[in-house]
Design a protein around this motif. Structure first.
Motif, PDB file in Angstrom:
ATOM      1  N   TRP A 550       0.853  -1.142   0.076  1.00 36.90           N
ATOM      2  CA  TRP A 550       0.048   0.026  -0.018  1.00 36.90           C
ATOM      3  C   TRP A 550       0.789   1.210   0.061  1.00 36.90           C
ATOM      4  N   ILE A 551       0.612   2.480  -0.845  1.00 30.25           N
ATOM      5  CA  ILE A 551       1.020   3.524  -0.649  1.00 30.25           C
ATOM      6  C   ILE A 551       0.291   4.573   0.021  1.00 30.25           C
ATOM      7  N   PRO A 552       0.863   5.040   0.911  1.00 29.27           N
ATOM      8  CA  PRO A 552       0.260   6.229   1.890  1.00 29.27           C
ATOM      9  C   PRO A 552       0.605   7.581   1.154  1.00 29.27           C
ATOM     10  N   LEU A 553      -0.443   8.558   1.346  1.00 28.68           N
ATOM     11  CA  LEU A 553      -0.478   9.645   0.614  1.00 28.68           C
ATOM     12  C   LEU A 553      -0.825  10.823   1.726  1.00 28.68           C
ATOM     13  N   GLU A 554      -0.053  11.773   1.984  1.00 25.87           N
ATOM     14  CA  GLU A 554      -0.120  13.007   3.007  1.00 25.87           C
ATOM     15  C   GLU A 554      -1.063  13.745   2.199  1.00 25.87           C
ATOM     16  N   THR A 555      -2.451  13.758   2.312  1.00 24.57           N
ATOM     17  CA  THR A 555      -3.377  14.552   1.579  1.00 24.57           C
ATOM     18  C   THR A 555      -3.365  15.908   1.775  1.00 24.57           C
ATOM     19  N   PHE A 562       3.311  14.077  -6.442  1.00 19.37           N
ATOM     20  CA  PHE A 562       2.941  12.940  -5.907  1.00 19.37           C
ATOM     21  C   PHE A 562       3.821  12.390  -5.261  1.00 19.37           C
ATOM     22  N   MET A 563       5.373  12.542  -5.390  1.00 16.74           N
ATOM     23  CA  MET A 563       6.264  11.681  -4.611  1.00 16.74           C
ATOM     24  C   MET A 563       6.371  12.524  -3.183  1.00 16.74           C
ATOM     25  N   THR A 564       6.184  13.963  -3.448  1.00 20.53           N
ATOM     26  CA  THR A 564       6.212  14.561  -1.951  1.00 20.53           C
ATOM     27  C   THR A 564       5.239  13.870  -1.043  1.00 20.53           C
ATOM     28  N   ALA A 565       3.943  13.668  -1.515  1.00 20.79           N
ATOM     29  CA  ALA A 565       2.867  13.341  -0.550  1.00 20.79           C
ATOM     30  C   ALA A 565       3.060  11.947  -0.318  1.00 20.79           C
ATOM     31  N   TRP A 566       3.668  11.123  -1.189  1.00 21.09           N
ATOM     32  CA  TRP A 566       3.977   9.712  -0.847  1.00 21.09           C
ATOM     33  C   TRP A 566       4.911   9.511   0.188  1.00 21.09           C
ATOM     34  N   GLN A 567       6.076  10.210  -0.133  1.00 21.73           N
ATOM     35  CA  GLN A 567       7.401  10.155   1.041  1.00 21.73           C
ATOM     36  C   GLN A 567       6.896  10.520   2.205  1.00 21.73           C
ATOM     37  N   THR A 568       6.002  11.741   2.391  1.00 21.02           N
ATOM     38  CA  THR A 568       5.676  12.242   3.877  1.00 21.02           C
ATOM     39  C   THR A 568       4.747  11.270   4.453  1.00 21.02           C
ATOM     40  N   GLY A 569       3.718  10.916   3.714  1.00 24.89           N
ATOM     41  CA  GLY A 569       2.759   9.764   4.257  1.00 24.89           C
ATOM     42  C   GLY A 569       3.463   8.687   4.829  1.00 24.89           C
ATOM     43  N   ALA A 570       4.524   8.061   4.039  1.00 23.92           N
ATOM     44  CA  ALA A 570       5.070   6.745   4.671  1.00 23.92           C
ATOM     45  C   ALA A 570       6.138   7.360   6.013  1.00 23.92           C
ATOM     46  N   GLU A 571       6.441   8.348   5.674  1.00 22.16           N
ATOM     47  CA  GLU A 571       7.501   8.950   6.891  1.00 22.16           C
ATOM     48  C   GLU A 571       6.647   8.904   8.298  1.00 22.16           C
ATOM     49  N   GLU A 572       5.206   9.631   7.949  1.00 15.55           N
ATOM     50  CA  GLU A 572       4.341   9.685   9.091  1.00 15.55           C
ATOM     51  C   GLU A 572       3.903   8.323   9.683  1.00 15.55           C
ATOM     52  N   TYR A 573       3.847   7.585   8.833  1.00 19.37           N
ATOM     53  CA  TYR A 573       3.134   6.250   9.027  1.00 19.37           C
ATOM     54  C   TYR A 573       4.259   5.267   9.905  1.00 19.37           C
TER      55      TYR A 573
END
Length: 835
Positions: A550-555, A562-573
């Motif tokens: 699953w890919i997390p996205l910081e909305t 897209f990559m910025t939201a993806w990496q931020t979401g993963a880091e937060e999780y």
């Protein structure tokens, strides 16, 4: 007419009334005791008469003898030992206190004293004192006595009378102490308004506490036929309150008891005095109703909104009990439930779902308050009876959510809303002609990127609206997707709901990730964990969940790449997981099923989709950023492994290079390495390069070195399938599965999932030449039939290996040297890599 209802803290009357010896009016008492001597019922009422005698001496009043005689023997029998029934009789005959209990005397001994026979009796009695209006238990006494006399009857009578005296004195003391305690502070009494319409009642509820200072507040307890009963908190005595009402011209006190005034208008007073009342054996002991959220209108239709507890205080069952609830203005018909019966002394809980008027609810742009009315109806003593309660209920605006029920966010995910459908399909279609975008990432990731960039191209600015608490609710406001697309603004929940609705509409599964004060989403790539490299070379950039990547996205970064939201979401999780922080995963599809959305037309301005060129440009930039980032990760990994000189280290390095698409570098790394792992890696590289002959040779060499690796048989079968020999592939797959302790373990290690389940999901897909997954699963399904046991497996494995040795020309004469490149890409995820 007298009303007897529910009370929280009843107080009979003031201390002055109870204790002043020159007071002319005393509370009325009824004494009902079950009396037995030698296990035989007696009519003499020895204990009861003594209790009455003593209470008369203390100044209490008894129910009039002629009135008491009207209490039928059957009613007395029913009331004995039944406080609820005794309470009913007390209210019927005007008693304000009811003493109910049992007493029994038995012959214990017979003795002769100098020729004279002497009889000894022992007696025991238990009594309770109840306030008639409310049924509150205010005193309990349990006493014994033992007396002797020369005659049997004399001994029995003496013993029972002594017991009555002991009980009476104890009860008197306890009643006085209880009433002294309750005279301090605010008293709570009942005001029964009879024959007064609801509009005027509402006025009195507001104005009486202002006009009569001794009334602190009024609270409606229940409606009964033509009467409404309020609970009043007062400073002073019931007599003081009666005096205050005597000064008014609009209301008349038509009757009163120790803690209740019955009021009516001058015009209705005579009729009110002449009306009859039968105490209800059914009581509404509790009525609760949830505050209403319009978004949950479909949820309320199948789940309880209101809870009503009913208690049957009668000694017989009551049949055909119906409870209904109605909210005027927001329901077209009441919701009701019927039970065939409620047993004597039993309690019954009714949990009522409601069908609300969605159109009215969705018209609420601000919070509103309505009156929820619950009505209890049944038949008692051959007469229809009703009882009702009214309670205010808050109706929140259509966009409000309660985060204490976080899964209700599903009601906002309007996947079939026309605006959402057209927008999601438009942005995904914008990338349909760009082969570069489609070939570099799994389809789900490409389509999710298209939706993300479509929203970016449409324009979206983050605007915060903080959560707030109201009573036990944690409230927030969420825009529906069509509103968010039109306004182009919102906070984390608005952008998360919008993104989830669009992704779910195009078949991409999503889940919400909620923390204490934030929410974002993740989506399913449909890539199995062993192929995580197809998403990212860094496993900290994705989430392994339910057997998938699953890919997390910081909305909140919806206007960022897209990559910025993806990496931020993963880091937060992953940070939250490492810190064991509170994290709730809300399955969007389950939430939507529990809280179905109502797709009413909301007034929004038209949403004009962004230009296709802008979406393609943003997606191309995102893809380039993704590829650059992955190259950096690969370089870091290669540099870390470069120092390893062992065959195992070389093979790990080659796998990293091969997965990144650097095939020639991987082959060079494995020069001179001839381990089974290295040969399998070289076979995979050859297959991905579409050199099926070389792939077969490497797989054969790997199996010569290690005949028990089921994963290599799987790869070998894939090569046979691509070469055009599906029957050969089935034989190899059978051996592959048999090399594991169970088929399920094989699916896990090989990343195949549940083959039969996967086949079921793929059954509805179109069978196209370029999509070969369905064919692979079909072959795997065939392989599940007649899987060989361990001994047979070794024999069949040998046949599989021997069959293809030295058949280099087999491709020329019976198969094909290469496969369709799109087929290679389609089965890439099935490959087995062994480090």
């Amino acid at each position: 007419m007298k009303i007897f209802g529910l009370m929280l803290l009843p107080v009979m009357m003031s201390v002055t009334l109870m204790l002043a010896q020159d007071q002319k009016e005393w509370p009325r008492i009824m004494v009902i005791l079950d009396e037995k001597i030698d296990n035989q019922e007696v009519d003499a009422r020895l204990v009861a008469s003594k209790i009455e005698e003593i209470f008369l001496e203390k100044g209490f009043r008894l129910v009039d003898k002629t009135q008491f005689e009207n209490v039928r023997a059957r009613d007395i029998a029913i009331a004995e030992g039944d406080p609820a029934r005794a309470k009913e009789l007390g209210t019927r005959y005007g008693a304000e206190l009811i003493i109910v209990g049992k007493s029994a005397g038995t012959l214990e001994d017979e003795k002769d004293f100098y020729g004279v026979k002497n009889f000894e009796y022992a007696a025991k009695g238990d009594c309770k004192v109840l306030i008639t209006d409310t049924g509150e238990l205010i005193a309990v006494s349990s006493k014994t006595s033992k007396k002797s006399a020369g005659g049997k009857n004399s001994a029995a009578n003496y013993c029972m009378a002594t017991l009555g005296e002991t009980l009476a004195n104890d009860l008197y003391y306890k009643i006085r102490m209880k009433l002294k305690e309750e005279t301090a502070g605010i008293k709570i009494v009942q005001l029964a308004f009879i024959g007064i319409d609801q509009k005027l009642l509402s006025e009195y509820e507001k104005t009486l506490p202002q006009e009569m200072r001794m009334i602190e507040r009024l609270k409606l307890r229940f409606l009964e036929k033509e009467a409404a009963v309020f609970e009043a908190s007062i400073n002073g005595s019931i007599d003081d309150l009666r005096s205050e009402f005597a000064k008014r011209n609009d209301l008349i006190v038509i009757s009163f008891t120790g803690n209740r005034l019955d009021l009516s208008t001058k015009e209705y007073a005579e009729k009110a005095k002449g009306s009859s009342f039968v105490t209800s054996p059914l009581e509404i002991t509790e009525f609760t109703v949830e505050n209403i959220f319009p978004s949950q209108v479909n949820y309320y239709a199948y789940n309880p909104l209101a809870k009503i507890d009913i208690e049957n205080s009668a000694k017989s069952e009551i049949k055909n009990v119906k409870v209904s609830i109605f909210i005027p203005g927001y329901m077209q018909l009441p919701s009701e439930q019927i039970v065939p019966k409620i047993d004597a002394g039993a309690k019954q809980t009714f949990k009522l779902p409601v069908t609300l008027d969605a159109k009215q609810l969705y018209g609420l742009s601000e919070n509103a308050v309505a009156q929820a009315k619950v009505e209890l109806s049944y038949s008692y003593t051959n007469q229809p009876q009703t009882r009702s309660l009214v309670k205010p209920v808050t109706l929140y605006s259509r966009n409000t959510i309660n985060w204490k029920r976080a899964e209700s966010i599903g009601a906002f995910v309007t996947t079939s809303d026309e605006t959402v459908v057209s927008f999601a399909r438009y942005v995904v279609g914008s990338l349909s002609t760009d082969d570069k975008l489609k070939s570099r990432l799994p389809r789900a990731v490409v389509n999710a990127m298209a939706v993300w960039d479509g929203i970016r191209a449409n324009g979206f600015n983050y605007v915060s609206d903080p959560w707030k608490s109201a009573d036990a609710d944690v409230l927030d406001v969420i825009e529906y997707p069509r509103e968010a697309l039109a306004s182009r603004t919102g906070d984390c929940d608005d952008s998360s709901v919008l993104l989830a609705a669009c992704l779910e509409n195009i078949g991409i599964r999503t889940k919400f990730i909620a923390t204490n004060d934030h929410i974002y989403i993740m989506f399913d790539t449909e890539v199995v964990p062993k192929n995580g490299y197809m998403i990212s070379q860094d496993e900290n950039e994705y989430i392994v969940h339910e057997g998938s990547i699953w890919i997390p996205l910081e909305t909140t970064m919806i206007n960022k790449p897209f990559m910025t939201a993806w990496q931020t979401g993963a880091e937060e999780y992953h940070k939250a997981i490492a810190e064991n922080a509170k994290l709730e995963i809300i399955d969007t599809r389950k939430a939507m099923a529990a809280f179905p959305a109502t797709n009413l037309s909301l007034a929004t301005k038209p949403v004009n989709p962004p230009p296709t060129e802008k979406i393609v440009l943003l997606a191309s930039q995102d893809l380039s950023e993704y590829e650059t980032h992955q190259r950096e990760i690969t370089t870091t990994a290669v540099n870390a492994l470069a120092a390893y000189t062992t065959p195992e280290g070389k093979n790990k390095l080659a796998i990293v290079q091969a997965k990144a698409g650097n095939f020639e570098e991987a082959v060079f790394t494995l020069t001179g390495i001839a381990t089974p792992q290295a040969e399998n890696t070289l076979g995979n590289i050859s297959l991905l390069k579409n050199d099926l002959t070389a792939a077969q040779e490497h797989y054969q060499k790997s199996l010569d070195l290690n005949k028990e690796d089921g994963g290599v048989y799987l790869n070998f079968g894939l090569g046979r399938y691509l070469a055009g020999f599906p029957d050969d592939a089935v034989e190899a797959f059978k051996v592959a599965v048999s090399k594991f302790e169970s088929p399920e373990k094989a699916y896990e290690v090989l990343g195949l999932g549940n083959v039969k389940e996967a086949l079921g999901m793929r059954g509805a897909e179109k069978t196209e030449k370029k999509v070969s997954k369905n064919d692979i699963f079909t072959l795997l399904s065939r392989s599940l039939q007649n899987i060989p046991d361990k001994q047979a497996s070794n024999s069949q494995a040998a046949k599989v290996r021997e069959k293809y040795k030295n058949e280099q020309n087999r491709f020329v004469f019976g198969g094909r040297r290469g496969a369709d490149p799109t087929q290679i890409a389609s089965i890439k995820e099935f490959l087995y890599w062994r480090e």
